[in-house]
Write a protein that holds these residues in place. Structure first.
Motif, PDB file in Angstrom:
ATOM      1  N   LYS A 141      39.227  44.408  37.805  1.00  0.00           N
ATOM      2  CA  LYS A 141      39.785  43.234  37.131  1.00  0.00           C
ATOM      3  C   LYS A 141      41.309  43.258  37.209  1.00  0.00           C
ATOM      4  O   LYS A 141      41.936  44.301  37.056  1.00  0.00           O
ATOM      5  CB  LYS A 141      39.332  43.217  35.656  1.00  0.00           C
ATOM      6  CG  LYS A 141      37.817  43.173  35.510  1.00  0.00           C
ATOM      7  CD  LYS A 141      37.394  43.287  34.058  1.00  0.00           C
ATOM      8  CE  LYS A 141      37.639  44.666  33.485  1.00  0.00           C
ATOM      9  NZ  LYS A 141      36.788  45.697  34.084  1.00  0.00           N
ATOM     10  N   PHE A 142      41.901  42.094  37.443  1.00  0.00           N
ATOM     11  CA  PHE A 142      43.354  41.908  37.435  1.00  0.00           C
ATOM     12  C   PHE A 142      43.670  40.862  36.374  1.00  0.00           C
ATOM     13  O   PHE A 142      43.427  39.676  36.583  1.00  0.00           O
ATOM     14  CB  PHE A 142      43.852  41.433  38.797  1.00  0.00           C
ATOM     15  CG  PHE A 142      43.677  42.429  39.911  1.00  0.00           C
ATOM     16  CD1 PHE A 142      44.727  43.239  40.311  1.00  0.00           C
ATOM     17  CD2 PHE A 142      42.455  42.563  40.554  1.00  0.00           C
ATOM     18  CE1 PHE A 142      44.572  44.159  41.334  1.00  0.00           C
ATOM     19  CE2 PHE A 142      42.281  43.476  41.578  1.00  0.00           C
ATOM     20  CZ  PHE A 142      43.341  44.282  41.971  1.00  0.00           C
ATOM     21  N   GLU A 143      44.197  41.279  35.227  1.00  0.00           N
ATOM     22  CA  GLU A 143      44.413  40.324  34.138  1.00  0.00           C
ATOM     23  C   GLU A 143      45.707  39.539  34.273  1.00  0.00           C
ATOM     24  O   GLU A 143      45.850  38.471  33.688  1.00  0.00           O
ATOM     25  CB  GLU A 143      44.382  41.038  32.779  1.00  0.00           C
ATOM     26  CG  GLU A 143      45.528  41.988  32.536  1.00  0.00           C
ATOM     27  CD  GLU A 143      45.523  42.523  31.108  1.00  0.00           C
ATOM     28  OE1 GLU A 143      46.174  41.897  30.241  1.00  0.00           O
ATOM     29  OE2 GLU A 143      44.895  43.556  30.863  1.00  0.00           O
ATOM     30  N   GLY A 144      46.655  40.065  35.033  1.00  0.00           N
ATOM     31  CA  GLY A 144      47.930  39.371  35.208  1.00  0.00           C
ATOM     32  C   GLY A 144      48.097  38.870  36.629  1.00  0.00           C
ATOM     33  O   GLY A 144      47.166  38.871  37.440  1.00  0.00           O
ATOM     34  N   ARG A 145      49.299  38.429  36.955  1.00  0.00           N
ATOM     35  CA  ARG A 145      49.584  37.977  38.313  1.00  0.00           C
ATOM     36  C   ARG A 145      49.377  39.131  39.281  1.00  0.00           C
ATOM     37  O   ARG A 145      49.754  40.269  39.000  1.00  0.00           O
ATOM     38  CB  ARG A 145      51.014  37.433  38.392  1.00  0.00           C
ATOM     39  CG  ARG A 145      51.228  36.199  37.518  1.00  0.00           C
ATOM     40  CD  ARG A 145      52.696  35.774  37.493  1.00  0.00           C
ATOM     41  NE  ARG A 145      52.922  34.733  36.507  1.00  0.00           N
ATOM     42  CZ  ARG A 145      52.906  33.435  36.773  1.00  0.00           C
ATOM     43  NH1 ARG A 145      52.718  33.018  38.015  1.00  0.00           N
ATOM     44  NH2 ARG A 145      53.113  32.548  35.812  1.00  0.00           N
ATOM     45  N   ASN A 146      48.798  38.830  40.418  1.00  0.00           N
ATOM     46  CA  ASN A 146      48.408  39.883  41.348  1.00  0.00           C
ATOM     47  C   ASN A 146      48.550  39.391  42.781  1.00  0.00           C
ATOM     48  O   ASN A 146      48.899  38.231  43.021  1.00  0.00           O
ATOM     49  CB  ASN A 146      46.975  40.324  41.057  1.00  0.00           C
ATOM     50  CG  ASN A 146      46.011  39.148  41.067  1.00  0.00           C
ATOM     51  OD1 ASN A 146      45.574  38.715  42.128  1.00  0.00           O
ATOM     52  ND2 ASN A 146      45.693  38.608  39.887  1.00  0.00           N
ATOM     53  N   ILE A 147      48.270  40.248  43.729  1.00  0.00           N
ATOM     54  CA  ILE A 147      48.487  39.886  45.126  1.00  0.00           C
ATOM     55  C   ILE A 147      47.452  38.895  45.636  1.00  0.00           C
ATOM     56  O   ILE A 147      47.627  38.306  46.715  1.00  0.00           O
ATOM     57  CB  ILE A 147      48.503  41.127  46.043  1.00  0.00           C
ATOM     58  CG1 ILE A 147      47.173  41.883  45.961  1.00  0.00           C
ATOM     59  CG2 ILE A 147      49.656  42.031  45.672  1.00  0.00           C
ATOM     60  CD1 ILE A 147      47.053  43.020  46.962  1.00  0.00           C
ATOM     61  N   TYR A 148      46.390  38.688  44.870  1.00  0.00           N
ATOM     62  CA  TYR A 148      45.357  37.743  45.290  1.00  0.00           C
ATOM     63  C   TYR A 148      45.564  36.359  44.695  1.00  0.00           C
ATOM     64  O   TYR A 148      45.230  35.347  45.308  1.00  0.00           O
ATOM     65  CB  TYR A 148      43.977  38.268  44.886  1.00  0.00           C
ATOM     66  CG  TYR A 148      43.716  39.669  45.381  1.00  0.00           C
ATOM     67  CD1 TYR A 148      43.453  39.910  46.720  1.00  0.00           C
ATOM     68  CD2 TYR A 148      43.776  40.763  44.507  1.00  0.00           C
ATOM     69  CE1 TYR A 148      43.230  41.204  47.188  1.00  0.00           C
ATOM     70  CE2 TYR A 148      43.559  42.051  44.958  1.00  0.00           C
ATOM     71  CZ  TYR A 148      43.286  42.269  46.299  1.00  0.00           C
ATOM     72  OH  TYR A 148      43.083  43.546  46.752  1.00  0.00           O
ATOM     73  N   SER A 149      46.104  36.314  43.494  1.00  0.00           N
ATOM     74  CA  SER A 149      46.287  35.041  42.798  1.00  0.00           C
ATOM     75  C   SER A 149      47.233  35.252  41.632  1.00  0.00           C
ATOM     76  O   SER A 149      47.401  36.375  41.144  1.00  0.00           O
ATOM     77  CB  SER A 149      44.920  34.538  42.286  1.00  0.00           C
ATOM     78  OG  SER A 149      45.086  33.412  41.459  1.00  0.00           O
TER      79      SER A 149
END
Length: 888
Positions: free
Chosen positions: A8-16
């Motif tokens: 899970k990525f809860e913040g801004r990330n390289i995917y979105s």
């Protein structure tokens, strides 16, 4: 099909820039078959999930995904769309998804947006299972699957009160983050951060909240301030409860001493039998009960926010209306099927429960759940109207009398609450409250907002906006200055330099770096802390007035950013490093990752970029906000064009730092005034100084403060530990630096070759997770620069075998034409440094590119002290020594 991982990525990330889940699956033999070749698959899938027919897919039109199915797409792609469809069926508006092959032919990476973390994860698992079963021709119980996902989602969903505050914060651009799986929110950053849990803020004291939870103590305080309350007393036994009821006089009410949400409350009791039943119910929720005079009238909830009445509702007990055919139990079941009613607080209303209090209420009316009311007969199932027990509400804010509003505000103030739910019972709240026509029954901390947000009758109230206005009044700030720095080399020095200068400006700075987390100059957590968890730690600290965050590749790739938007994003440089790790195979991959730092910049913020970097044009295309460039050369064509078009920039000319735009060009300071440049001889630190100047200029720090910061930031252990730290040992010198890639070694080489040293001695190594070619490059650079080389290895081998990195370095050095007698391999870093010092000749400059700074600096200081006393210590005892282990 097999799930390998769910991340899970809860913040801004390289995917979105939205929260996403990364799902890695192996689709097995299904890679051989497009969907058109799996018998009956497409038809069954679209029949079970008709919403998929509206999915656009990459074709860009409604129905595009269905067309792809018919043409024949692959199972990984189908999984992505089914996950999004399942989330949509749970009521979440999500649309972003992406699928790609990780390893041919069957390992897929699927990225999908989520709104509810648990729901997203469960939808991933369910989608894989459904598709696997459909493709195999097995039955799928869709209703059961959806019910299971729904139950799991409800557990993690924010309640209506917290959700309203979350949405209001987002609407205003206030950073907001959910902490844990409960209802706790962090609003804002640093000194301007606030914690809110539903309608309970971090302002009231524990005493105030405890008082509100003790109904009797609340009444005593209100009574002492001449606020009308009902007569009553505390009972710890049934006999004392009955005695109190007789003394007060019927009808009475029985309540748990420290209950909430109407649990265990029974009203309008008219005899001892009813009191006994009510007492036995109330003690299930508290060690003691309150017996008080029952006040006839309507049940009003007055919401007080920040010393003002925000909203008023009149609550109605749960009821059903008869049709002459169905029993009360059946009518309740029918009412509970209302989609607006949920099990707890997840919906505008709560399901009506048939419990002991319901049974007692009906019994007093001569009814039971089996009673069939006549057509049109309204049967009230409880005396109290709490929404948590199935009640409903009508908004009536405009009806409250000013006197009553004043009493409600006073009651909240007496208890010490900034947000309070004041319960008043009286026949008509538009009339002034006095001792004869009603009373204040309770003052609630953390009052539920549902009745105000979703009244059954009347207008929705803007209570969330009122609460946000109280937390952040007009003109106040929710954020602090935030600078995020990334790059391949120099980001730690640049981070420290910016933080140092902001501290000089008078701010308490929170800093993350490879050496630790620092709050107001004090290290609160040692080690490499350049990931999102460390950033959140700084931004949650109420002492922090400005945040300077070193943001490394690893944290970005694995977890995304630990903040929302920065005021300034800085990319110092991009060079060939960390390739072959985390799916990054070339410079473009690495740049894509680091670009996130300048993508996540406020519209009115600044992206600071190196105009001399070969990837700068790509980064300019990805950067947000204003763009400010820096260059070692005023004639850099990219910089010149940028300035010509109205952009700001910093550059070097005649040994001076200049800042310019299309209308102005001014000299800031001379390089010789900046200690870390060693009078302009360390190019990489000139570059770092330029980046820092740009970031500070973007923050509108006065030029005199910028100059003071750069002039007082020294290349020593105190200011910039582990970066070009030079120790005078008398006849020779030792320099410690953290360079760990080709670009770093070249920077060190460029500096030390300008030093007045008789002999350059290198204690060299490189982390094991670098590519073989990168290790060889370091060996070649070392061979060109150093007259004597000691090859050492890091303690953390990072996946390599002992001696493997040293062997590659040694062979690269020898292949460069280096004399074998001038190179030694000593695996232990600290032993290698000790040997170099013991073998030092007058005029030597020993340069160690270390892995662990503190042991190295401790050794150097010990030697320095002992050399000053004309004493050379005995060699260290270690088993990690291997001199020239490679057979020439």
């Amino acid at each position: 099909m097999q799930i390998y991982s769910i991340q899970k990525f809860e913040g801004r990330n390289i995917y979105s820039h939205k929260p996403v889940i990364k799902l890695v699956i192996n689709i097995g033999d299904y890679h051989k078959y497009p969907t058109r070749d799996i018998k009956g698959f497409n038809e069954k899938l679209l029949c079970m999930f008709p919403g998929l027919k509206q999915h656009q897919c990459s074709l860009g039109y409604e129905g595009g995904f269905a067309d792809r199915l018919e043409e024949g797409t692959y199972i990984g792609h189908v999984t992505e769309h089914l996950i999004l469809e399942l989330e949509g069926l749970m009521g979440y508006e999500v649309s972003y998804g992406k699928t790609r092959i990780v390893t041919e032919p069957s390992l897929y990476c699927i990225i999908v947006q989520y709104a509810n973390e648990i729901c997203g994860v469960e939808c991933c698992k369910a989608a894989v299972d459904i598709i696997d079963r459909l493709a195999a021709g097995l039955a799928v119980n869709v209703d059961e699957i959806l019910n299971d996902i729904r139950k799991a989602s409800v557990e993690f969903e924010l309640g209506p009160s917290t959700r309203a505050l979350y949405d209001e914060a987002r609407k205003r651009g206030i950073p907001v983050r959910r902490i844990g799986n409960e209802s706790l929110l962090q609003l804002g950053y640093g000194k301007n951060s606030r914690l809110v849990e539903a309608a309970l803020t971090d302002a009231p004291s524990c005493i105030s909240v405890d008082i509100a939870g003790n109904k009797h103590l609340t009444k005593e305080l209100l009574c002492s301030h001449k606020i009308p309350v009902p007569d009553g007393s505390i009972a710890y036994t049934l006999s004392s409860a009955l005695a109190a009821a007789r003394e007060i006089g019927y009808p009475v009410a029985v309540k748990p001493l420290d209950g909430s949400q109407g649990r265990g409350v029974t009203l309008n009791l008219k005899n001892e039998e009813e009191v006994k039943a009510a007492y036995n119910e109330a003690v299930n929720f508290s060690k003691a009960v309150i017996i008080e005079k029952y006040i006839h009238g309507k049940d009003y909830r007055v919401l007080v926010v920040g010393g003002k009445v925000s909203s008023v509702c009149v609550r109605r007990p749960p009821f059903v209306t008869g049709d002459g055919k169905h029993s009360l139990a059946e009518l309740i079941e029918a009412e509970n099927s209302n989609p607006l009613r949920g099990q707890d607080h997840e919906k505008p209303m709560t399901k009506i429960k048939i419990d002991a209090i319901t049974i007692q209420t009906l019994k007093r009316k001569g009814m039971s759940p089996e009673y069939v009311p006549r057509e049109g007969e309204a049967v009230y199932l409880r005396e109290n109207g709490n929404l948590s027990t199935g009640g409903t509400a009508r908004e009536c804010t405009s009806e409250i009398h000013p006197h009553n509003a004043m009493i409600a505000v006073k009651a909240a103030k007496v208890i010490g609450l900034d947000i309070a739910g004041v319960d008043i019972t009286m026949e008509d709240i538009s009339q002034p409250l006095n001792y004869g026509n009603g009373a204040v029954l309770e003052v609630n901390a953390a009052p539920g907002l549902r009745m105000h947000l979703f009244p059954a009758d009347g207008q929705k109230s803007g209570v969330a906006a009122d609460i946000m206005d109280m937390l952040y009044p007009e003109g106040s700030k929710s954020e602090i200055p935030l600078v995020s720095i990334t790059g391949t080399n120099g980001k730690t020095t640049t981070t420290r330099l910016i933080a140092h200068t902001l501290a000089i400006s008078g701010k308490k700075v929170g800093m993350t770096s490879t050496s630790g987390v620092y709050i107001d100059g004090k290290c609160v957590l040692k080690g490499d802390n350049t990931g999102p968890a460390s950033a959140r730690m700084v931004l949650a600290d109420k002492n922090v007035e400005a945040a300077v965050l070193e943001t490394a590749r690893g944290g970005i790739v694995k977890k995304g950013l630990g903040y929302d938007l920065a005021d300034v994003g800085v990319i110092v440089n991009i060079s060939d490093d960390h390739l072959g790790i985390d799916g990054l195979h070339n410079l473009e991959d690495l740049t894509f990752v680091k670009a996130l730092v300048v993508e996540a910049v406020k519209p009115d913020g600044y992206s600071v970029l190196n105009a001399d970097d070969e990837m700068v044009e790509y980064l300019i295309g990805r950067a947000s906000g204003n763009i400010m460039l820096f260059s070692m050369d005023k004639r850099n064509p990219i910089l010149l064009n940028h300035v010509k078009n109205g952009g700001a920039a910093a550059y070097i000319e005649d040994g001076k730092i200049h800042i310019c735009d299309s209308t102005d060009d001014r000299h800031i300071m001379r390089l010789e005034e900046i200690p870390i440049t060693f009078e302009g001889r360390v190019d990489c630190n000139i570059e770092n100084s330029l980046a820092a100047v740009c970031a500070l200029f973007a923050l509108k720090i006065p030029e005199e403060i910028i100059r003071a910061g750069l002039m007082t930031f020294k290349p020593d252990v105190a200011s910039n530990p582990g970066r070009f730290n030079i120790f005078d040992m008398g006849d020779f010198k030792v320099m410690l630096d953290y360079s760990h890639n080709s670009a770093g070694y070249n920077a060190v080489a460029g500096f030390i070759e300008k030093m007045d040293a008789t002999r350059l001695v290198g204690v060299v190594g490189i982390p094991g997770d670098r590519l073989d070619r990168n290790i060889k490059e370091v060996g070649c650079i070392s061979a060109k620069v150093f007259s004597k080389i000691y090859i050492k290895e890091d303690r953390d081998l990072r996946g390599r075998q002992p001696g493997e990195v040293a062997k590659i370095l040694y062979e690269a050095v020898i292949e460069s034409g280096y004399k074998r007698e001038n190179v030694e391999v000593i695996h232990s870093e600290i032993k290698a440094l000790e040997t170099a010092i013991l073998d030092a000749q007058p005029g030597d400059l020993i340069v160690m590119l270390y892995e662990e700074f503190e042991p190295a600096v401790d050794l150097v200081n010990r030697f320095k002290q002992e050399l000053e006393q004309n004493y050379v210590p005995e060699p260290l005892q270690t088993t990690m020594v291997l001199n020239n282990p490679i057979d020439p």
